[in-house]
Design a protein around this motif. Structure first.
Motif, PDB file in Angstrom:
ATOM      1  N   LEU A 112      36.457  27.513  46.620  1.00  0.00           N
ATOM      2  CA  LEU A 112      36.817  27.643  48.029  1.00  0.00           C
ATOM      3  C   LEU A 112      38.043  28.539  48.206  1.00  0.00           C
ATOM      4  N   ALA A 113      38.090  29.229  49.333  1.00  0.00           N
ATOM      5  CA  ALA A 113      39.279  30.000  49.697  1.00  0.00           C
ATOM      6  C   ALA A 113      40.425  29.046  49.994  1.00  0.00           C
ATOM      7  N   ALA A 114      41.559  29.277  49.369  1.00  0.00           N
ATOM      8  CA  ALA A 114      42.718  28.399  49.588  1.00  0.00           C
ATOM      9  C   ALA A 114      43.266  28.536  50.999  1.00  0.00           C
ATOM     10  N   LEU A 115      43.159  29.752  51.564  1.00  0.00           N
ATOM     11  CA  LEU A 115      43.741  30.051  52.868  1.00  0.00           C
ATOM     12  C   LEU A 115      42.871  31.072  53.594  1.00  0.00           C
ATOM     13  N   ASP A 116      43.090  31.222  54.890  1.00  0.00           N
ATOM     14  CA  ASP A 116      42.443  32.305  55.631  1.00  0.00           C
ATOM     15  C   ASP A 116      42.845  33.638  55.011  1.00  0.00           C
ATOM     16  N   GLY A 117      41.911  34.571  54.989  1.00  0.00           N
ATOM     17  CA  GLY A 117      42.229  35.885  54.446  1.00  0.00           C
ATOM     18  C   GLY A 117      41.035  36.803  54.483  1.00  0.00           C
ATOM     19  N   GLU A 118      41.049  37.800  53.619  1.00  0.00           N
ATOM     20  CA  GLU A 118      39.935  38.731  53.511  1.00  0.00           C
ATOM     21  C   GLU A 118      39.739  39.112  52.051  1.00  0.00           C
ATOM     22  N   VAL A 119      38.536  39.562  51.745  1.00  0.00           N
ATOM     23  CA  VAL A 119      38.248  39.993  50.383  1.00  0.00           C
ATOM     24  C   VAL A 119      38.972  41.310  50.116  1.00  0.00           C
ATOM     25  N   HIS A 120      39.920  41.272  49.204  1.00  0.00           N
ATOM     26  CA  HIS A 120      40.620  42.495  48.803  1.00  0.00           C
ATOM     27  C   HIS A 120      39.781  43.283  47.818  1.00  0.00           C
ATOM     28  N   SER A 121      39.229  42.582  46.797  1.00  0.00           N
ATOM     29  CA  SER A 121      38.473  43.251  45.750  1.00  0.00           C
ATOM     30  C   SER A 121      37.747  42.217  44.908  1.00  0.00           C
ATOM     31  N   PHE A 122      36.809  42.703  44.118  1.00  0.00           N
ATOM     32  CA  PHE A 122      36.076  41.834  43.192  1.00  0.00           C
ATOM     33  C   PHE A 122      35.543  42.690  42.053  1.00  0.00           C
ATOM     34  N   LYS A 123      35.289  42.026  40.918  1.00  0.00           N
ATOM     35  CA  LYS A 123      34.901  42.780  39.730  1.00  0.00           C
ATOM     36  C   LYS A 123      34.420  41.810  38.661  1.00  0.00           C
ATOM     37  N   ASN A 124      33.526  42.275  37.816  1.00  0.00           N
ATOM     38  CA  ASN A 124      33.147  41.514  36.626  1.00  0.00           C
ATOM     39  C   ASN A 124      33.974  42.031  35.462  1.00  0.00           C
ATOM     40  N   ASN A 125      34.984  41.253  35.066  1.00  0.00           N
ATOM     41  CA  ASN A 125      35.880  41.638  33.963  1.00  0.00           C
ATOM     42  C   ASN A 125      35.286  41.143  32.652  1.00  0.00           C
ATOM     43  N   LYS A 126      34.630  42.053  31.931  1.00  0.00           N
ATOM     44  CA  LYS A 126      33.714  41.678  30.860  1.00  0.00           C
ATOM     45  C   LYS A 126      34.340  41.548  29.471  1.00  0.00           C
ATOM     46  N   ASN A 127      35.633  41.836  29.326  1.00  0.00           N
ATOM     47  CA  ASN A 127      36.235  41.694  27.996  1.00  0.00           C
ATOM     48  C   ASN A 127      36.065  40.272  27.474  1.00  0.00           C
ATOM     49  N   TYR A 128      35.906  40.148  26.166  1.00  0.00           N
ATOM     50  CA  TYR A 128      35.819  38.823  25.548  1.00  0.00           C
ATOM     51  C   TYR A 128      37.112  38.063  25.824  1.00  0.00           C
ATOM     52  N   GLY A 129      36.991  36.884  26.415  1.00  0.00           N
ATOM     53  CA  GLY A 129      38.170  36.096  26.749  1.00  0.00           C
ATOM     54  C   GLY A 129      38.771  36.439  28.102  1.00  0.00           C
ATOM     55  N   ASP A 130      38.136  37.355  28.839  1.00  0.00           N
ATOM     56  CA  ASP A 130      38.644  37.771  30.151  1.00  0.00           C
ATOM     57  C   ASP A 130      38.101  36.844  31.241  1.00  0.00           C
ATOM     58  N   TYR A 131      38.259  37.259  32.516  1.00  0.00           N
ATOM     59  CA  TYR A 131      37.876  36.423  33.652  1.00  0.00           C
ATOM     60  C   TYR A 131      36.375  36.344  33.899  1.00  0.00           C
ATOM     61  N   GLY A 132      35.616  37.356  33.446  1.00  0.00           N
ATOM     62  CA  GLY A 132      34.260  37.463  33.959  1.00  0.00           C
ATOM     63  C   GLY A 132      34.326  37.797  35.445  1.00  0.00           C
ATOM     64  N   PRO A 133      33.333  37.369  36.255  1.00  0.00           N
ATOM     65  CA  PRO A 133      33.350  37.665  37.687  1.00  0.00           C
ATOM     66  C   PRO A 133      34.589  37.081  38.375  1.00  0.00           C
ATOM     67  N   THR A 134      35.228  37.931  39.172  1.00  0.00           N
ATOM     68  CA  THR A 134      36.535  37.609  39.758  1.00  0.00           C
ATOM     69  C   THR A 134      36.589  38.070  41.203  1.00  0.00           C
ATOM     70  N   ILE A 135      37.203  37.267  42.055  1.00  0.00           N
ATOM     71  CA  ILE A 135      37.425  37.638  43.449  1.00  0.00           C
ATOM     72  C   ILE A 135      38.915  37.530  43.752  1.00  0.00           C
ATOM     73  N   ILE A 136      39.441  38.532  44.447  1.00  0.00           N
ATOM     74  CA  ILE A 136      40.833  38.507  44.904  1.00  0.00           C
ATOM     75  C   ILE A 136      40.838  38.540  46.429  1.00  0.00           C
ATOM     76  N   LEU A 137      41.509  37.578  47.032  1.00  0.00           N
ATOM     77  CA  LEU A 137      41.663  37.514  48.487  1.00  0.00           C
ATOM     78  C   LEU A 137      43.063  37.958  48.888  1.00  0.00           C
ATOM     79  N   LYS A 138      43.133  38.622  50.016  1.00  0.00           N
ATOM     80  CA  LYS A 138      44.413  39.059  50.596  1.00  0.00           C
ATOM     81  C   LYS A 138      44.746  38.151  51.773  1.00  0.00           C
ATOM     82  N   HIS A 139      45.994  37.688  51.811  1.00  0.00           N
ATOM     83  CA  HIS A 139      46.442  36.792  52.871  1.00  0.00           C
ATOM     84  C   HIS A 139      47.654  37.385  53.583  1.00  0.00           C
ATOM     85  N   GLN A 140      47.674  37.275  54.907  1.00  0.00           N
ATOM     86  CA  GLN A 140      48.831  37.696  55.698  1.00  0.00           C
ATOM     87  C   GLN A 140      49.232  36.534  56.586  1.00  0.00           C
ATOM     88  N   LEU A 141      50.372  35.940  56.266  1.00  0.00           N
ATOM     89  CA  LEU A 141      50.894  34.811  57.034  1.00  0.00           C
ATOM     90  C   LEU A 141      52.310  35.147  57.463  1.00  0.00           C
TER      91      LEU A 141
END
Length: 231
Positions: A112-141
């Motif tokens: 779940l999104a912790a706070l209101d925001g928007e999708v800044h970026s996303f990526k599948n970080n495929k390195n061994y031991g990395d995040y795999g699929p990742t979403i970054i949200l941008k928040h302005q409060l």
């Protein structure tokens, strides 16, 4: 805003814990876990094996009558030694200090999104031991802009989203991936707060070296300021 004031600002956003996984799992079902080098249980199995990690996490949850194991901010971990992506010959340059909070629970758990925001970026970080699929949200409060990162998701989590998509606090933004896509870990969410994303896109370091930790402690505040698991 200096670091201390920004941390106070984060802490005051909500008096209640902000959910980042399925709200049907009550906070009473959360239990703290340490996976630092101080945890002697980790000497009893192969920490390079995601399947053995899953077995360990499952047993840990059962023994503690819990559904989620959480923790890890600024925790020094040996688990990253298994991956060339984190290794370095010099001890103080080895990336092994964790910058987020991990929530260990079942695959396909709602994220779940912790706070209101928007999708800044996303990526599948495929390195061994990395995040795999990742979403970054941008928040302005108020006058502050910052970001939250959600790592180790399913591939489907990043298939039907677009940069700029608006999200509300509590919206489902994805699901937890299994070891085949999440960097070869037992299923868990890596949740991290980032003040300055710099030039990163769909990725940001989740682990620091000793020599860089002063910077990252300022740029990646304790996620518990929002999550409030340990209050």
């Amino acid at each position: 805003m200096n670091t201390e004031k920004f941390n106070q600002f984060l802490s005051q956003i909500s008096k209640e814990s902000l959910a980042v996984i399925d709200v049907q799992i009550s906070l009473e079902s959360y239990y703290p876990i340490a996976i630092s080098s101080q945890n002697k249980d980790l000497l009893q199995f192969d920490i390079s094996s995601s399947s053995e990690w899953e077995t360990y996490i499952k047993l840990f949850l059962e023994q503690n009558k819990a559904k989620v194991a959480f923790g890890g901010y600024l925790e020094k971990r040996n688990i990253y030694d298994r991956s060339e992506y984190f290794k370095n010959q010099l001890e103080n340059e080895k990336r092994n200090i964790h910058l987020g909070i991990d929530l260990w629970c079942g695959e396909n758990t709602k994220v779940l999104a912790a706070l209101d925001g928007e999708v800044h970026s996303f990526k599948n970080n495929k390195n061994y031991g990395d995040y795999g699929p990742t979403i970054i949200l941008k928040h302005q409060l108020e006058s502050e802009t910052f970001y939250t990162l959600y790592g180790h998701l399913t591939l489907a989590s990043i298939e039907d989203i677009k940069i700029g998509d608006l999200v509300l606090k509590g919206n489902i933004i994805g699901y937890l991936g299994d070891s085949s896509v999440n960097g070869d870990y037992a299923p868990h969410l890596h949740f991290q707060i980032i003040r300055d994303l710099e030039v990163n896109f769909g990725d940001y370091p989740g682990v620091s070296s000793e020599e860089n930790i002063t910077f990252y402690k300022k740029n990646c505040p304790d996620p518990n300021l929002l999550l409030k698991f340990l209050v």
